[in-house]
Design a protein around this motif. Structure first.
Motif, mmCIF file in Angstrom:
data_model
loop_
_atom_site.group_PDB
_atom_site.id
_atom_site.type_symbol
_atom_site.label_atom_id
_atom_site.label_comp_id
_atom_site.label_asym_id
_atom_site.label_seq_id
_atom_site.Cartn_x
_atom_site.Cartn_y
_atom_site.Cartn_z
ATOM 1 N N VAL A 57 68.125 64.201 43.492
ATOM 2 C CA VAL A 57 66.835 64.698 43.977
ATOM 3 C C VAL A 57 66.539 64.134 45.356
ATOM 4 C CG1 VAL A 57 64.334 64.536 43.624
ATOM 5 C CG2 VAL A 57 65.815 65.157 41.710
ATOM 6 N N GLN A 58 66.739 62.843 45.514
ATOM 7 C CA GLN A 58 66.429 62.183 46.774
ATOM 8 C C GLN A 58 67.378 62.574 47.894
ATOM 9 O OE1 GLN A 58 63.701 60.378 47.319
ATOM 10 N NE2 GLN A 58 63.084 60.715 45.185
ATOM 11 N N ALA A 59 68.574 63.031 47.543
ATOM 12 C CA ALA A 59 69.580 63.373 48.551
ATOM 13 C C ALA A 59 69.441 64.788 49.087
ATOM 14 C CB ALA A 59 70.981 63.190 47.961
ATOM 15 N N THR A 60 68.434 65.540 48.606
ATOM 16 C CA THR A 60 68.311 66.955 48.955
ATOM 17 C C THR A 60 66.935 67.252 49.549
ATOM 18 O OG1 THR A 60 67.631 67.394 46.659
ATOM 19 C CG2 THR A 60 69.963 67.707 47.193
ATOM 20 N N PRO A 61 66.844 68.313 50.377
ATOM 21 C CA PRO A 61 65.549 68.695 50.968
ATOM 22 C C PRO A 61 64.514 69.037 49.898
ATOM 23 C CG PRO A 61 67.371 69.842 52.052
ATOM 24 C CD PRO A 61 67.942 69.170 50.843
ATOM 25 N N ASP A 62 63.247 69.010 50.273
ATOM 26 C CA ASP A 62 62.151 69.230 49.322
ATOM 27 C C ASP A 62 62.267 70.563 48.599
ATOM 28 O OD1 ASP A 62 61.112 66.792 50.010
ATOM 29 O OD2 ASP A 62 59.580 67.603 51.356
ATOM 30 N N SER A 63 62.758 71.587 49.282
ATOM 31 C CA SER A 63 62.813 72.923 48.691
ATOM 32 C C SER A 63 64.117 73.203 47.949
ATOM 33 C CB SER A 63 62.627 73.977 49.787
ATOM 34 O OG SER A 63 63.694 73.898 50.723
ATOM 35 N N PHE A 64 65.057 72.271 47.985
ATOM 36 C CA PHE A 64 66.367 72.504 47.378
ATOM 37 C C PHE A 64 66.233 72.660 45.865
ATOM 38 C CE2 PHE A 64 70.624 71.437 45.861
ATOM 39 C CZ PHE A 64 71.412 72.150 46.749
ATOM 40 N N GLN A 65 67.095 73.517 45.283
ATOM 41 C CA GLN A 65 67.036 73.822 43.864
ATOM 42 C C GLN A 65 68.374 73.562 43.169
ATOM 43 O OE1 GLN A 65 63.986 75.395 42.122
ATOM 44 N NE2 GLN A 65 63.415 74.071 43.850
ATOM 45 N N PHE A 66 68.272 73.197 41.892
ATOM 46 C CA PHE A 66 69.447 72.980 41.045
ATOM 47 C C PHE A 66 69.377 73.895 39.827
ATOM 48 C CE2 PHE A 66 68.909 68.954 43.229
ATOM 49 C CZ PHE A 66 70.205 68.493 43.476
ATOM 50 N N VAL A 67 70.505 74.499 39.477
ATOM 51 C CA VAL A 67 70.692 75.080 38.148
ATOM 52 C C VAL A 67 71.594 74.097 37.408
ATOM 53 C CG1 VAL A 67 71.721 76.951 36.808
ATOM 54 C CG2 VAL A 67 70.394 77.471 38.861
ATOM 55 N N VAL A 68 71.097 73.527 36.324
ATOM 56 C CA VAL A 68 71.807 72.462 35.619
ATOM 57 C C VAL A 68 72.468 73.022 34.368
ATOM 58 C CG1 VAL A 68 71.604 70.209 34.507
ATOM 59 C CG2 VAL A 68 70.172 70.758 36.498
ATOM 60 N N LYS A 69 73.766 72.831 34.283
ATOM 61 C CA LYS A 69 74.519 73.343 33.135
ATOM 62 C C LYS A 69 74.325 72.410 31.934
ATOM 63 C CE LYS A 69 78.935 75.634 32.310
ATOM 64 N NZ LYS A 69 80.291 75.886 32.882
ATOM 65 N N SER A 70 74.024 73.001 30.800
ATOM 66 C CA SER A 70 73.763 72.222 29.599
ATOM 67 C C SER A 70 75.030 71.549 29.080
ATOM 68 C CB SER A 70 73.175 73.124 28.514
ATOM 69 O OG SER A 70 72.992 72.397 27.321
ATOM 70 N N TYR A 71 74.830 70.429 28.432
ATOM 71 C CA TYR A 71 75.921 69.666 27.826
ATOM 72 C C TYR A 71 76.652 70.508 26.786
ATOM 73 C CZ TYR A 71 78.283 65.896 25.290
ATOM 74 O OH TYR A 71 79.223 65.102 24.678
#
Length: 284
Positions: A57-71
């Motif tokens: 989170v801290q390494a990315t711009p404020d507007s950056f988005q993640f799609v997180v793949k489930s375990y």
């Protein structure tokens, strides 16, 4: 935020983005100079700690988005050899805790539940997906099927209606048409907040496990032609009319083609992302 976000799956393997010798920890900040979103796929193999997620989170711009793949244990793929033995409830609680830093920062676009090719359209599997929806009720949940029965003529409309009822995000796929373990293109929106398209390539020969030891390495080996990408413009515009945001993720990276395809799509759609990280070096 732009109504269409384009990115690739994972940020570590795209060598054409990074100067030679770039360390793993430096790749994500560089990646954010090119794309506004990424699929975080390492979480399929192991749930990331909340501390690790906060670092991203801290390494990315404020507007950056993640799609997180489930375990993987939450999508029927089973436990990886050597992984700790945990109950379903424990996996859910750990996954939820992992997601919280991104959710709180407004950077969690969706949690992707990608079900395996053998996960067919049955009452038991529908019941399980409802169980997942309830466990992650306060998260945006996206569902990707890889078994054709969900979209057979007798089930297609029922599948879409089920996803809509549960406020689940239907993941539209572009992938090889290679039998029961693949799905057709179904460009439909089931949650008006978001539509996701994942481009897996069209490597029919390499899609199914043929016994080759390098099967997983060649499965996504495919470079989309301009004509094939052009075919998608109409679909994307259609999705855009029915969803507040559309996310396009390119997974055709067995031979490093995902970045090229993503950049071509950005050009074809005339997109201009103004809130990317400053580029330290013009590589592309």
């Amino acid at each position: 935020m732009n109504s269409i976000l384009v990115g690739v799956c994972g940020w570590g393997d795209h060598d054409d983005l990074y100067p030679p010798g770039t360390s793993s920890k430096d790749k994500l900040p560089i990646y954010t100079g090119y794309f506004p979103i990424v699929e975080l796929d390492s979480t399929y193999h192991a749930i990331a700690s909340s501390e690790r997620m906060e670092q991203w989170v801290q390494a990315t711009p404020d507007s950056f988005q993640f799609v997180v793949k489930s375990y993987r244990e939450l999508t029927g793929h089973g436990r990886k050899q050597g992984a700790p033995i945990r109950s379903w409830k424990d996996n859910v609680l750990e996954m939820r805790a992992s997601l919280l830093p991104m959710k709180k920062a407004g950077k969690l676009a969706a949690v992707l539940f990608q079900f395996p090719p053998w996960y067919d359209c049955t009452a038991a599997h529908v019941k399980y997906i409802r169980k997942v929806r309830e466990a992650f009720r306060d998260f945006p949940v996206a569902i990707e099927f890889r078994n054709r029965t969900w979209f057979d003529s007798s089930y297609r409309d029922k599948t879409l209606h089920f996803l809509e009822q549960e406020q689940l995000i239907h993941v539209v796929c572009d992938e090889p048409q290679a039998g029961i373990g693949s799905v057709p293109i179904v460009p439909k929106v089931t949650n008006t907040d978001l539509s996701i398209v994942r481009f897996h390539g069209r490597n029919v020969e390499g899609w199914n496990n043929t016994g080759r030891p390098d099967w997983r390495d060649v499965r996504y080996a495919y470079r989309y032609s301009d004509e094939e990408l052009n075919e998608w413009i109409v679909h994307i515009k259609q999705l855009q009319q029915n969803a507040n945001q559309v996310i396009l993720l390119f997974n055709n990276n067995s031979q490093g083609d995902a970045v090229d395809s993503a950049n071509k799509m950005i050009c074809k759609l005339g997109l201009d992302y103004l809130d990317l990280s400053p580029r330290q070096l013009e590589i592309l």
